[in-house]
Design a protein around this motif. Structure first.
Motif, PDB file in Angstrom:
ATOM      1  N   ASP A 320       3.533   5.207  -7.384  1.00  0.00           N
ATOM      2  CA  ASP A 320       4.576   4.832  -8.319  1.00  0.00           C
ATOM      3  C   ASP A 320       4.615   3.303  -8.390  1.00  0.00           C
ATOM      4  OD1 ASP A 320       7.617   3.762  -7.923  1.00  0.00           O
ATOM      5  OD2 ASP A 320       7.540   5.255  -9.530  1.00  0.00           O
ATOM      6  N   LYS A 321       4.975   2.765  -9.552  1.00  0.00           N
ATOM      7  CA  LYS A 321       4.921   1.320  -9.768  1.00  0.00           C
ATOM      8  C   LYS A 321       5.711   0.557  -8.711  1.00  0.00           C
ATOM      9  CE  LYS A 321       5.875  -2.306 -13.170  1.00  0.00           C
ATOM     10  NZ  LYS A 321       6.368  -2.612 -14.543  1.00  0.00           N
ATOM     11  N   ASN A 322       6.950   0.979  -8.433  1.00  0.00           N
ATOM     12  CA  ASN A 322       7.768   0.272  -7.452  1.00  0.00           C
ATOM     13  C   ASN A 322       7.228   0.454  -6.037  1.00  0.00           C
ATOM     14  OD1 ASN A 322       9.661  -0.796  -9.275  1.00  0.00           O
ATOM     15  ND2 ASN A 322      10.777   1.139  -9.337  1.00  0.00           N
ATOM     16  N   ASP A 323       6.765   1.662  -5.744  1.00  0.00           N
ATOM     17  CA  ASP A 323       6.183   1.902  -4.424  1.00  0.00           C
ATOM     18  C   ASP A 323       4.943   1.042  -4.214  1.00  0.00           C
ATOM     19  OD1 ASP A 323       8.123   3.756  -3.809  1.00  0.00           O
ATOM     20  OD2 ASP A 323       6.894   5.500  -4.332  1.00  0.00           O
ATOM     21  N   LEU A 324       4.173   0.830  -5.271  1.00  0.00           N
ATOM     22  CA  LEU A 324       2.966   0.009  -5.169  1.00  0.00           C
ATOM     23  C   LEU A 324       3.314  -1.408  -4.722  1.00  0.00           C
ATOM     24  CD1 LEU A 324      -0.066  -0.491  -5.629  1.00  0.00           C
ATOM     25  CD2 LEU A 324       0.494  -1.015  -8.019  1.00  0.00           C
ATOM     26  N   VAL A 325       4.359  -1.980  -5.294  1.00  0.00           N
ATOM     27  CA  VAL A 325       4.773  -3.333  -4.916  1.00  0.00           C
ATOM     28  C   VAL A 325       5.194  -3.371  -3.453  1.00  0.00           C
ATOM     29  CG1 VAL A 325       6.483  -5.146  -5.329  1.00  0.00           C
ATOM     30  CG2 VAL A 325       5.409  -3.986  -7.265  1.00  0.00           C
ATOM     31  N   LEU A 326       5.969  -2.381  -3.017  1.00  0.00           N
ATOM     32  CA  LEU A 326       6.457  -2.361  -1.639  1.00  0.00           C
ATOM     33  C   LEU A 326       5.315  -2.110  -0.660  1.00  0.00           C
ATOM     34  CD1 LEU A 326       9.820  -0.407  -2.004  1.00  0.00           C
ATOM     35  CD2 LEU A 326       9.438  -2.870  -2.009  1.00  0.00           C
ATOM     36  N   ALA A 327       4.387  -1.232  -1.025  1.00  0.00           N
ATOM     37  CA  ALA A 327       3.231  -0.974  -0.157  1.00  0.00           C
ATOM     38  C   ALA A 327       2.378  -2.228  -0.023  1.00  0.00           C
ATOM     39  CB  ALA A 327       2.406   0.184  -0.709  1.00  0.00           C
ATOM     40  N   THR A 328       2.238  -2.971  -1.113  1.00  0.00           N
ATOM     41  CA  THR A 328       1.483  -4.232  -1.058  1.00  0.00           C
ATOM     42  C   THR A 328       2.230  -5.268  -0.225  1.00  0.00           C
ATOM     43  OG1 THR A 328       0.553  -3.745  -3.248  1.00  0.00           O
ATOM     44  CG2 THR A 328       0.345  -6.003  -2.448  1.00  0.00           C
ATOM     45  N   ALA A 329       3.560  -5.246  -0.292  1.00  0.00           N
ATOM     46  CA  ALA A 329       4.355  -6.143   0.552  1.00  0.00           C
ATOM     47  C   ALA A 329       4.080  -5.866   2.025  1.00  0.00           C
ATOM     48  CB  ALA A 329       5.842  -5.976   0.247  1.00  0.00           C
ATOM     49  N   TYR A 330       3.947  -4.603   2.385  1.00  0.00           N
ATOM     50  CA  TYR A 330       3.597  -4.254   3.770  1.00  0.00           C
ATOM     51  C   TYR A 330       2.224  -4.823   4.138  1.00  0.00           C
ATOM     52  CZ  TYR A 330       1.952  -1.408   7.685  1.00  0.00           C
ATOM     53  OH  TYR A 330       1.403  -0.990   8.873  1.00  0.00           O
ATOM     54  N   VAL A 331       1.252  -4.669   3.249  1.00  0.00           N
ATOM     55  CA  VAL A 331      -0.102  -5.181   3.499  1.00  0.00           C
ATOM     56  C   VAL A 331      -0.060  -6.687   3.759  1.00  0.00           C
ATOM     57  CG1 VAL A 331      -2.332  -5.623   2.381  1.00  0.00           C
ATOM     58  CG2 VAL A 331      -1.288  -3.351   2.245  1.00  0.00           C
ATOM     59  N   LEU A 332       0.784  -7.398   3.025  1.00  0.00           N
ATOM     60  CA  LEU A 332       0.852  -8.858   3.143  1.00  0.00           C
ATOM     61  C   LEU A 332       1.759  -9.304   4.287  1.00  0.00           C
ATOM     62  CD1 LEU A 332       1.103  -9.576  -0.675  1.00  0.00           C
ATOM     63  CD2 LEU A 332      -0.814 -10.224   0.801  1.00  0.00           C
ATOM     64  N   GLY A 333       2.690  -8.464   4.684  1.00  0.00           N
ATOM     65  CA  GLY A 333       3.626  -8.840   5.720  1.00  0.00           C
ATOM     66  C   GLY A 333       3.071  -8.704   7.120  1.00  0.00           C
ATOM     67  N   ARG A 334       2.068  -7.864   7.295  1.00  0.00           N
ATOM     68  CA  ARG A 334       1.519  -7.602   8.622  1.00  0.00           C
ATOM     69  C   ARG A 334       0.420  -8.604   8.971  1.00  0.00           C
ATOM     70  NH1 ARG A 334      -3.018  -3.580   7.987  1.00  0.00           N
ATOM     71  NH2 ARG A 334      -2.331  -2.449   9.843  1.00  0.00           N
ATOM     72  N   LYS A 335       0.110  -8.654  10.245  1.00  0.00           N
ATOM     73  CA  LYS A 335      -0.923  -9.568  10.719  1.00  0.00           C
ATOM     74  C   LYS A 335      -2.317  -9.039  10.436  1.00  0.00           C
ATOM     75  CE  LYS A 335      -2.711 -11.629  14.995  1.00  0.00           C
ATOM     76  NZ  LYS A 335      -2.535 -11.750  16.458  1.00  0.00           N
ATOM     77  N   GLU A 336      -2.497  -7.717  10.591  1.00  0.00           N
ATOM     78  CA  GLU A 336      -3.836  -7.134  10.561  1.00  0.00           C
ATOM     79  C   GLU A 336      -4.432  -7.114   9.167  1.00  0.00           C
ATOM     80  OE1 GLU A 336      -1.509  -4.871  13.781  1.00  0.00           O
ATOM     81  OE2 GLU A 336      -1.185  -5.409  11.686  1.00  0.00           O
ATOM     82  N   GLY A 337      -5.751  -7.255   9.142  1.00  0.00           N
ATOM     83  CA  GLY A 337      -6.483  -7.066   7.901  1.00  0.00           C
ATOM     84  C   GLY A 337      -6.577  -8.310   7.041  1.00  0.00           C
ATOM     85  N   THR A 338      -7.560  -8.266   6.127  1.00  0.00           N
ATOM     86  CA  THR A 338      -7.718  -9.286   5.087  1.00  0.00           C
ATOM     87  C   THR A 338      -7.254  -8.671   3.777  1.00  0.00           C
ATOM     88  OG1 THR A 338      -9.600 -10.332   6.189  1.00  0.00           O
ATOM     89  CG2 THR A 338      -9.368 -10.707   3.821  1.00  0.00           C
ATOM     90  N   PRO A 339      -6.101  -9.095   3.246  1.00  0.00           N
ATOM     91  CA  PRO A 339      -5.569  -8.459   2.040  1.00  0.00           C
ATOM     92  C   PRO A 339      -6.401  -8.768   0.789  1.00  0.00           C
ATOM     93  CG  PRO A 339      -3.838  -9.563   3.279  1.00  0.00           C
ATOM     94  CD  PRO A 339      -5.155 -10.038   3.833  1.00  0.00           C
ATOM     95  N   LEU A 340      -6.572  -7.741  -0.023  1.00  0.00           N
ATOM     96  CA  LEU A 340      -7.247  -7.830  -1.324  1.00  0.00           C
ATOM     97  C   LEU A 340      -6.248  -7.399  -2.381  1.00  0.00           C
ATOM     98  CD1 LEU A 340     -10.037  -7.970  -2.974  1.00  0.00           C
ATOM     99  CD2 LEU A 340     -10.113  -5.497  -2.611  1.00  0.00           C
ATOM    100  N   ILE A 341      -5.972  -8.265  -3.355  1.00  0.00           N
ATOM    101  CA  ILE A 341      -4.954  -7.983  -4.366  1.00  0.00           C
ATOM    102  C   ILE A 341      -5.610  -7.901  -5.737  1.00  0.00           C
ATOM    103  CG2 ILE A 341      -2.736  -8.654  -5.317  1.00  0.00           C
ATOM    104  CD1 ILE A 341      -2.684  -8.097  -2.292  1.00  0.00           C
ATOM    105  N   LEU A 342      -5.462  -6.755  -6.376  1.00  0.00           N
ATOM    106  CA  LEU A 342      -6.073  -6.504  -7.680  1.00  0.00           C
ATOM    107  C   LEU A 342      -5.425  -7.366  -8.755  1.00  0.00           C
ATOM    108  CD1 LEU A 342      -8.208  -4.595  -8.980  1.00  0.00           C
ATOM    109  CD2 LEU A 342      -6.343  -2.980  -9.406  1.00  0.00           C
ATOM    110  N   THR A 343      -6.232  -7.767  -9.721  1.00  0.00           N
ATOM    111  CA  THR A 343      -5.771  -8.679 -10.770  1.00  0.00           C
ATOM    112  C   THR A 343      -4.480  -8.220 -11.448  1.00  0.00           C
ATOM    113  OG1 THR A 343      -6.420  -9.789 -12.818  1.00  0.00           O
ATOM    114  CG2 THR A 343      -7.292  -7.578 -12.486  1.00  0.00           C
TER     115      THR A 343
END
Length: 465
Positions: A320-343
């Motif tokens: 869902d559009k809103n869930d996508l933003v929040l899930a991406t916020a989790y990806v960016l908020g955590r230490k682990e991983g190299t985040p990739l953000i789609l255009t």
């Protein structure tokens, strides 16, 4: 000291200095493999358009750009600079010359040079498993003579479509086909030295142009042994990773001996379960510990990439559009991983705030704070608190209602004030009369506690003294 002893002493000093110099040279001549911070995925964007967008990319905090495959492919029925309808054509190589639908060699060089001037590095997507469907070239020459680099049948595997994706031999040796493409994509003999040589030459050409790394497409369709030989020409200071859509943790991790990082589709699956209606954000606490995500050092992370964005595929991983933003916020908020953000997501305000937060928190430790340590009602499936050292905090509320408490402890953060990166307000933390740390300012000096709106993510960074 006699002459003999002076000579011995002089030799000893020379030997020690030489060894020390050799040690210094050795340490400085073996750079550690490159690491990216947050990658802007310029998916299916023409190079000239990306060059024009560089000020916006830089302002949003991205320090790597990933471009779509730059090599020559079949021509497209749409305008590649304004449409993404036929994006998949970019993943059907015809030749490794830089004369693609997204721009020519000079366009690419201009992008790389302009990006480097801004301190931004460029990653090129490369496709080495297969070539373009022959139907595009039936009028050019018989198969496989139409392909300039691989004009002999011996360079291709037998024309047989994958029928069982659970069979690793078929996945690595048969052709990729689909209901709309029953002829399939001619599968290259990546075990052949000649094929590997042409792929080496292509990567070396891109490196000579200034490319800073690579994304390798469809790596699960190439054997680990072949992949090891393909990547051996990449310098240590280049960032590269493999697109491995693993069915499970072990299948994804088998490519780590070859690639420093691979795509973390296990995390996508975990995110989908947590953010769906009725899901529990507390399931996102340290997911790699239970193999529901890849180890952070091995992972390129995202809530969606172009595979899960594309219509008609991987619908089980679409948000869902809103869930996508929040899930991406989790990806960016955590230490682990190299985040990739789609255009398509890269300039959404919450995601921009998260990108800047991720950059500011590089090197900080991470702790998922249990909600009951903050406030009684904060232990909820709809809330998540991620502390970064004692200098940063991400709060995510996926509920449809505001979370509001007038008293909230904040045991992990240092005393001081913190700026929220999207909504531009201040949170302050200080000791209470009981010796515990509390939020004593939330936006206004007249209130403490926490007030976070529905379906919202907040990113706090400690103010510099």
């Amino acid at each position: 000291m006699d002459t003999k002893n002076r000579l011995a002493f002089s030799f000893l000093i020379t030997w020690v200095c030489t060894c020390f110099l050799a040690l210094i040279i050795g340490l400085t001549s073996n750079p550690t493999p490159a690491k990216a911070d947050v990658i802007y995925h310029a998916f299916d964007e023409c190079f000239a358009n990306v060059t024009a967008k560089l000020p916006e990319v830089q302002a949003a905090g991205y320090n790597y750009i990933q471009i779509s495959p730059p090599n020559k492919t079949p021509s497209r029925e749409d305008d590649a600079c304004t449409s993404d309808k036929y994006w998949y054509i970019q993943y059907q190589p015809f030749d490794y010359v830089l004369e693609g639908n997204l721009g020519n060699e000079q366009d690419l060089k201009d992008l790389i040079d302009a990006a480097h001037e801004r301190g931004i590095k460029v990653i090129a997507d490369v496709v080495f498993n297969h070539m373009a469907n022959y139907r595009f070239y039936k009028d050019v020459a018989p198969f496989p003579e139409a392909y300039p680099l691989y004009p002999k049948k011996e360079y291709f595997r037998e024309a047989k479509c994958i029928s069982n994706y659970n069979n690793s031999y078929e996945v690595e040796n048969d052709w990729l086909c689909s209901p709309n493409d029953k002829e399939g994509l001619p599968d290259l003999r990546t075990d052949l030295p000649y094929v590997q040589q042409k792929q080496h030459e292509y990567m070396q050409k891109l490196i000579a142009l200034g490319v800073d790394g690579f994304r390798f497409d469809a790596v699960k369709h190439i054997s680990v042994e072949d992949l090891g030989k393909i990547v051996e020409v990449i310098p240590e200071d280049k960032f590269y990773y493999g697109e491995a859509i693993g069915r499970n943790f072990d299948e994804s991790m088998k490519y780590i001996p070859v690639f420093p990082k691979v795509t973390d589709f296990q995390l996508v699956n975990t995110l989908k379960s947590a953010f769906v209606y009725g899901g529990d954000l507390r399931s996102l606490v340290n997911p790699a510990d239970s193999q529901r995500a890849l180890p952070g050092d091995d992972a390129v992370t995202f809530a969606r990439n172009h595979d899960t964005w594309a219509p008609g595929q991987f619908d089980n991983w679409k948000f869902d559009k809103n869930d996508l933003v929040l899930a991406t916020a989790y990806v960016l908020g955590r230490k682990e991983g190299t985040p990739l953000i789609l255009t398509f997501d890269a300039f959404e305000p919450t995601i921009v705030a998260g990108t800047k937060f991720h950059e500011k928190m590089m090197g900080e430790s991470q702790y998922y704070r249990n909600g009951n340590e903050i406030a009684e009602s904060a232990d909820s499936p709809n809330l998540l608190f991620i502390e970064r050292g004692d200098k940063g905090l991400t709060i995510i509320n996926k509920a449809a209602e505001t979370f509001d408490v007038t008293a909230a402890k904040m045991p992990g953060l240092g005393v001081g004030c913190y700026s929220e990166l999207q909504y531009d307000f201040e949170m302050c933390v200080d000791y209470g009369g009981d010796g515990q740390k509390y939020i004593n300012k939330w936006g206004s000096p007249n209130r403490g506690g926490i007030n976070i709106g529905p379906r919202t993510a907040l990113f706090f960074v400690k103010n510099e003294a």
